[in-house]
Design a protein around this motif. Structure first.
Motif, PDB file in Angstrom:
ATOM      1  N   GLN A   1      29.471  51.026  36.445  1.00  0.00           N
ATOM      2  CA  GLN A   1      30.377  50.305  37.210  1.00  0.00           C
ATOM      3  C   GLN A   1      29.468  49.600  38.375  1.00  0.00           C
ATOM      4  O   GLN A   1      29.051  50.622  39.080  1.00  0.00           O
ATOM      5  CB  GLN A   1      31.489  50.904  37.469  1.00  0.00           C
ATOM      6  N   GLN A   2      29.597  48.387  38.608  1.00  0.00           N
ATOM      7  CA  GLN A   2      29.060  47.865  39.812  1.00  0.00           C
ATOM      8  C   GLN A   2      29.932  47.488  40.760  1.00  0.00           C
ATOM      9  O   GLN A   2      30.884  46.599  40.643  1.00  0.00           O
ATOM     10  CB  GLN A   2      28.111  46.571  39.386  1.00  0.00           C
ATOM     11  N   GLN A   3      29.763  48.165  41.882  1.00  0.00           N
ATOM     12  CA  GLN A   3      30.535  47.932  43.153  1.00  0.00           C
ATOM     13  C   GLN A   3      30.187  46.880  44.025  1.00  0.00           C
ATOM     14  O   GLN A   3      29.369  47.195  44.797  1.00  0.00           O
ATOM     15  CB  GLN A   3      30.888  49.163  43.851  1.00  0.00           C
ATOM     16  N   GLN A   4      30.879  45.782  43.646  1.00  0.00           N
ATOM     17  CA  GLN A   4      30.517  44.854  44.831  1.00  0.00           C
ATOM     18  C   GLN A   4      31.762  43.869  44.987  1.00  0.00           C
ATOM     19  O   GLN A   4      32.430  43.356  43.993  1.00  0.00           O
ATOM     20  CB  GLN A   4      29.474  43.633  44.097  1.00  0.00           C
ATOM     21  N   PRO A   5      32.197  43.524  46.229  1.00  0.00           N
ATOM     22  CA  PRO A   5      33.315  42.755  46.505  1.00  0.00           C
ATOM     23  C   PRO A   5      32.987  41.296  45.969  1.00  0.00           C
ATOM     24  O   PRO A   5      31.958  40.686  45.889  1.00  0.00           O
ATOM     25  CB  PRO A   5      33.322  42.803  47.899  1.00  0.00           C
ATOM     26  N   ASP A   6      34.117  40.705  45.683  1.00  0.00           N
ATOM     27  CA  ASP A   6      34.273  39.096  45.550  1.00  0.00           C
ATOM     28  C   ASP A   6      33.312  38.783  44.474  1.00  0.00           C
ATOM     29  O   ASP A   6      32.282  38.002  44.668  1.00  0.00           O
ATOM     30  CB  ASP A   6      33.974  38.545  46.773  1.00  0.00           C
ATOM     31  N   SER A   7      33.675  39.260  43.323  1.00  0.00           N
ATOM     32  CA  SER A   7      32.574  39.050  42.103  1.00  0.00           C
ATOM     33  C   SER A   7      32.537  37.513  41.909  1.00  0.00           C
ATOM     34  O   SER A   7      31.770  36.977  41.054  1.00  0.00           O
ATOM     35  CB  SER A   7      32.861  39.819  40.801  1.00  0.00           C
ATOM     36  N   GLN A   8      33.655  36.727  42.156  1.00  0.00           N
ATOM     37  CA  GLN A   8      33.686  35.538  41.727  1.00  0.00           C
ATOM     38  C   GLN A   8      32.795  34.511  42.580  1.00  0.00           C
ATOM     39  O   GLN A   8      32.153  33.448  42.102  1.00  0.00           O
ATOM     40  CB  GLN A   8      35.003  34.924  42.012  1.00  0.00           C
ATOM     41  N   GLN A   9      32.394  34.887  43.699  1.00  0.00           N
ATOM     42  CA  GLN A   9      31.564  34.300  44.598  1.00  0.00           C
ATOM     43  C   GLN A   9      30.197  34.291  44.436  1.00  0.00           C
ATOM     44  O   GLN A   9      29.308  33.339  44.714  1.00  0.00           O
ATOM     45  CB  GLN A   9      31.734  34.729  46.270  1.00  0.00           C
ATOM     46  N   ARG A  10      29.451  35.396  43.901  1.00  0.00           N
ATOM     47  CA  ARG A  10      28.249  35.838  43.706  1.00  0.00           C
ATOM     48  C   ARG A  10      27.697  35.055  42.307  1.00  0.00           C
ATOM     49  O   ARG A  10      28.394  34.907  41.536  1.00  0.00           O
ATOM     50  CB  ARG A  10      27.874  37.213  43.666  1.00  0.00           C
TER      51      ARG A  10
ATOM     52  N   SER B   1      35.570  50.044  34.674  1.00  0.00           N
ATOM     53  CA  SER B   1      35.955  51.431  34.940  1.00  0.00           C
ATOM     54  C   SER B   1      35.458  52.336  33.885  1.00  0.00           C
ATOM     55  O   SER B   1      35.303  51.875  32.543  1.00  0.00           O
ATOM     56  CB  SER B   1      37.179  51.554  35.293  1.00  0.00           C
ATOM     57  N   PRO B   2      35.055  53.584  33.987  1.00  0.00           N
ATOM     58  CA  PRO B   2      34.866  54.705  32.914  1.00  0.00           C
ATOM     59  C   PRO B   2      36.009  54.671  31.859  1.00  0.00           C
ATOM     60  O   PRO B   2      35.833  54.812  30.810  1.00  0.00           O
ATOM     61  CB  PRO B   2      34.754  55.913  33.686  1.00  0.00           C
ATOM     62  N   GLU B   3      37.319  54.690  32.272  1.00  0.00           N
ATOM     63  CA  GLU B   3      38.472  54.627  31.345  1.00  0.00           C
ATOM     64  C   GLU B   3      38.152  53.585  30.528  1.00  0.00           C
ATOM     65  O   GLU B   3      38.432  53.455  29.484  1.00  0.00           O
ATOM     66  CB  GLU B   3      39.776  54.670  32.230  1.00  0.00           C
TER      67      GLU B   3
ATOM     68  N   GLU C   1      39.182  40.670  20.506  1.00  0.00           N
ATOM     69  CA  GLU C   1      39.209  39.897  21.775  1.00  0.00           C
ATOM     70  C   GLU C   1      40.513  40.144  22.498  1.00  0.00           C
ATOM     71  O   GLU C   1      40.385  40.787  23.614  1.00  0.00           O
ATOM     72  CB  GLU C   1      38.877  38.470  21.712  1.00  0.00           C
ATOM     73  N   VAL C   2      41.664  40.041  21.776  1.00  0.00           N
ATOM     74  CA  VAL C   2      42.813  40.404  22.315  1.00  0.00           C
ATOM     75  C   VAL C   2      43.085  41.636  22.685  1.00  0.00           C
ATOM     76  O   VAL C   2      43.598  41.890  23.827  1.00  0.00           O
ATOM     77  CB  VAL C   2      43.996  39.973  21.298  1.00  0.00           C
ATOM     78  N   ARG C   3      42.682  42.706  21.946  1.00  0.00           N
ATOM     79  CA  ARG C   3      42.802  44.002  22.262  1.00  0.00           C
ATOM     80  C   ARG C   3      41.902  44.373  23.446  1.00  0.00           C
ATOM     81  O   ARG C   3      42.410  45.215  24.486  1.00  0.00           O
ATOM     82  CB  ARG C   3      42.667  44.852  21.072  1.00  0.00           C
ATOM     83  N   ILE C   4      40.939  43.995  23.397  1.00  0.00           N
ATOM     84  CA  ILE C   4      40.103  44.212  24.672  1.00  0.00           C
ATOM     85  C   ILE C   4      40.488  43.597  26.113  1.00  0.00           C
ATOM     86  O   ILE C   4      40.555  44.081  26.976  1.00  0.00           O
ATOM     87  CB  ILE C   4      38.760  43.926  24.567  1.00  0.00           C
ATOM     88  N   ARG C   5      40.892  42.333  25.898  1.00  0.00           N
ATOM     89  CA  ARG C   5      41.640  41.767  26.993  1.00  0.00           C
ATOM     90  C   ARG C   5      42.427  42.386  27.703  1.00  0.00           C
ATOM     91  O   ARG C   5      42.884  42.264  28.889  1.00  0.00           O
ATOM     92  CB  ARG C   5      41.839  40.285  26.749  1.00  0.00           C
ATOM     93  N   ARG C   6      43.509  43.102  26.594  1.00  0.00           N
ATOM     94  CA  ARG C   6      44.749  43.981  27.116  1.00  0.00           C
ATOM     95  C   ARG C   6      44.149  45.120  28.303  1.00  0.00           C
ATOM     96  O   ARG C   6      44.726  45.581  29.133  1.00  0.00           O
ATOM     97  CB  ARG C   6      45.276  44.464  26.056  1.00  0.00           C
ATOM     98  N   VAL C   7      42.691  45.503  28.141  1.00  0.00           N
ATOM     99  CA  VAL C   7      42.232  46.565  28.736  1.00  0.00           C
ATOM    100  C   VAL C   7      41.846  46.227  30.222  1.00  0.00           C
ATOM    101  O   VAL C   7      41.804  46.848  31.000  1.00  0.00           O
ATOM    102  CB  VAL C   7      40.909  47.283  27.850  1.00  0.00           C
ATOM    103  N   LEU C   8      41.640  44.868  30.140  1.00  0.00           N
ATOM    104  CA  LEU C   8      40.875  44.403  31.583  1.00  0.00           C
ATOM    105  C   LEU C   8      42.068  44.148  32.458  1.00  0.00           C
ATOM    106  O   LEU C   8      43.245  43.724  32.146  1.00  0.00           O
ATOM    107  CB  LEU C   8      40.179  42.961  31.231  1.00  0.00           C
ATOM    108  N   THR C   9      41.678  44.107  33.836  1.00  0.00           N
ATOM    109  CA  THR C   9      42.615  43.605  34.965  1.00  0.00           C
ATOM    110  C   THR C   9      42.828  42.396  34.844  1.00  0.00           C
ATOM    111  O   THR C   9      41.785  41.576  34.213  1.00  0.00           O
ATOM    112  CB  THR C   9      42.190  44.482  36.309  1.00  0.00           C
ATOM    113  N   PRO C  10      43.763  41.826  35.703  1.00  0.00           N
ATOM    114  CA  PRO C  10      43.899  40.330  36.054  1.00  0.00           C
ATOM    115  C   PRO C  10      42.690  39.776  36.617  1.00  0.00           C
ATOM    116  O   PRO C  10      42.130  38.758  36.174  1.00  0.00           O
ATOM    117  CB  PRO C  10      44.891  40.128  36.810  1.00  0.00           C
ATOM    118  N   GLU C  11      41.777  40.456  37.496  1.00  0.00           N
ATOM    119  CA  GLU C  11      40.765  39.837  38.187  1.00  0.00           C
ATOM    120  C   GLU C  11      39.577  39.966  37.194  1.00  0.00           C
ATOM    121  O   GLU C  11      38.781  38.987  37.183  1.00  0.00           O
ATOM    122  CB  GLU C  11      40.357  40.826  39.323  1.00  0.00           C
TER     123      GLU C  11
END
Length: 190
Positions: A29-38, A51-53, A119-129
């Motif tokens: 996991q890469q910890q950087q704020p505001d991933s949309q701006q970079r 996340s690891p989970e 893809e649908v199943r994997i997208r369910r794992v992702l957060t809205p961000e």
């Protein structure tokens, strides 16, 4: 810029990468704020900050679908081969060709169904961000894909114009070193 372009092009099927990539590609996991701006990183998977989970859940989804995916891919390969064999016949029977086309279409539909459901199943794992990031990366990749297609079309157009003008192919360097002389030029040597 070229490195970024290459990284983004690898996102052509970002969710396919998640579905088909080996488990180890779901890097740390890469910890950087505001991933949309970079700007996009070299590893598009890291852009999602899984996340690891989440990585474990995606691995489980992939493993659950692995056997079915293998069967579908084998079927697709076999149907394409059967169609090629029919088309290679001296006098192909149209009804057999039609049947082989239906078989290929059914296999392609099954493969697409598998990709979409994965893809649908994997997208369910992702957060809205993460979904926002994924969509943004996919849009960038789509734009780069279109740009590459345009460049390829321009290149093909230029090659066609060059062929019409009688110019040798300059791209691969395998053309003759010296252009051939026409018969008239050979006869009129001084």
């Amino acid at each position: 810029m070229n490195m970024i372009k290459t990284a983004i092009l690898s996102l052509v099927a970002a969710t396919s990468v998640l579905v088909a990539a080996p488990s180890y590609s779901l890097g740390a996991q890469q910890q950087q704020p505001d991933s949309q701006q970079r700007p996009p990183s070299v590893d598009p998977i890291r852009e999602l900050n899984l996340s690891p989970e989440q990585r474990e859940r995606i691995r489980a989804i992939r493993q659950q679908l692995q056997a079915e995916r293998a069967v579908i891919n084998q079927r697709l390969s076999e149907t394409n081969q059967a169609l090629r064999e029919v088309l290679d016949a001296d006098n192909p029977d149209e009804s057999v060709v039609e049947q082989r086309l239906r078989d290929v279409a059914a296999a392609q539909a099954a493969a697409m169904r598998m990709r979409v459901l994965s893809e649908v199943r994997i997208r369910r794992v992702l957060t809205p961000e993460q979904l926002v990031t994924l969509r943004a990366l996919q849009k960038i990749a789509q734009g780069l894909r279109r740009e590459r297609q345009r460049e390829n079309m321009d290149t093909r157009r230029q090659e066609q114009i060059d062929r019409q003008r009688g110019l040798p192919n300059q791209r691969n360097g395998l053309g003759p070193l010296f252009p051939r002389r026409s018969d008239q030029q050979r006869r009129t040597r001084p």
